[in-house]
Design an enzyme around this catalytic site. Structure first.
Site, PDB file in Angstrom:
ATOM      1  N   PRO A  95       4.792  15.713   1.239  1.00 37.30           N
ATOM      2  CG  PRO A  95       3.364  17.528   1.247  1.00 37.30           C
ATOM      3  CD  PRO A  95       3.834  16.401   0.394  1.00 37.30           C
ATOM      4  CD  GLU A  96       7.691  11.374   4.754  1.00 44.73           C
ATOM      5  OE1 GLU A  96       7.882  10.848   5.847  1.00 44.73           O
ATOM      6  OE2 GLU A  96       8.465  11.251   3.795  1.00 44.73           O
ATOM      7  NE  ARG A 144       1.422  -5.852   7.434  1.00 46.77           N
ATOM      8  CZ  ARG A 144       0.939  -4.630   7.224  1.00 46.77           C
ATOM      9  NH1 ARG A 144       0.216  -4.021   8.136  1.00 46.77           N
ATOM     10  NH2 ARG A 144       1.194  -4.007   6.089  1.00 46.77           N
TER      11      ARG A 144
END
Ligand SMILES: [Zn+2]
Length: 288
Positions: A2-3, A154
């Site tokens: 699940p997100e 990043r």
């Protein structure tokens, strides 16, 4: 797994059933580890008689606020499910825990793989959890400018960076693949090589994909149902997730490819999400 949209769907389906209800009891099944080290009788002593004030979502966590400024935090992880069922119903399959409410319903947590957790915490624990998690992608703080600024720092692959819960809370494998496809960005691009225009496209894509998935009540995969046992309606809207090596790109007809990024199966269109030189050099020269 699940997100954000699936967890949000569970949250919405539970509001009417648990908010305002007094907790009567707690039962823990054959896996006490679901309480993450707490003893069932200790948790029961703390939560018995408390009233559920509300249920919130933070990233992929559900937070059930009680009337004494403590909360029950539920992390579904891989296969966890939370549902409200009549007290007299027999235990669910893989049921790990049940919280009995005054309205005759049980809030039940079932979890085949046992990675999920239900933890009773205090306010300062909630603050620590909140600080560990990145921005909510559907909230105002998640802007294109903020994303641009963060991605510049990043050097990891964009897919892995988007999965970092400390940067953005709630994105997982499904919606990252869908967002990168919609934005036309290869999942192995280095985050700091994205142009400002690409970051803007990505920002729009993340929001659009998540909003549509929340509206569709999430994606049903092997284990996800909402608290009423309804299946998510978004699965048919997935354009690339799970289709790598199997289906043509819905935009250009090229066979979608499957690769692994950051240990996660990844589907993308080699034409709509072109490999740029940096990715080729990276594959040739890096062992990361
Ligand atoms: Zn394509």
């Amino acid at each position: 797994m699940p997100e954000l949209p699936e967890v949000e769907t569970v949250r919405r389906s539970l509001i009417d059933k648990i908010v305002g209800q007094r907790i009567r009891s707690l039962r823990v099944g054959d896996f006490p580890g679901v309480l993450a080290g707490d003893r069932a009788e200790d948790v029961l002593a703390r939560i018995a008689g408390r009233v559920v004030r509300g249920i919130r979502r933070r990233a992929k966590y559900l937070i059930i606020d009680l009337d004494d400024d403590t909360a029950i935090v539920v992390h579904l992880r891989m296969t966890g499910r939370l549902s409200a069922v009549p007290h007299e119903e027999p235990p669910l399959r893989f049921e790990r825990l049940a919280i009995e409410l005054a309205n005759g319903l049980d809030l039940r947590f079932s979890d085949q793989r046992k990675f999920g957790r239900v933890i009773h915490v205090h306010g300062d624990d909630l603050d620590r959890l909140d600080q560990r998690l990145g921005r909510e992608p559907l909230e105002r703080g998640f802007s294109a400018a903020w994303l641009q600024e963060r991605l510049q720092r990043r050097t990891g692959k964009i897919k892995a960076v988007l999965l970092d819960q400390g940067l953005i809370g709630g994105l997982g494998n499904i919606y990252v693949d869908e967002s990168l496809f919609r934005a036309g960005i290869h999942p192995e691009r280095r985050a700091n090589t994205l142009t400002p225009e690409e970051v803007r496209r990505l920002h729009r894509a993340v929001r659009a994909v998540l909003r549509a998935a929340v509206d569709g009540r999430g994606t049903t995969f092997s284990s996800f149902e909402d608290a009423e046992g309804n299946r998510g309606g978004y699965g048919g809207a997935l354009r690339v997730y799970g289709h790598g090596g199997k289906s043509p790109c819905p935009q250009c007809g090229t066979l979608l490819e499957r690769t692994v990024v950051g240990g996660r199966g990844t589907s993308f269109c080699p034409r709509c999400q072109p490999v740029v030189d940096a990715v080729i050099a990276d594959r040739a020269g890096s062992t990361e």
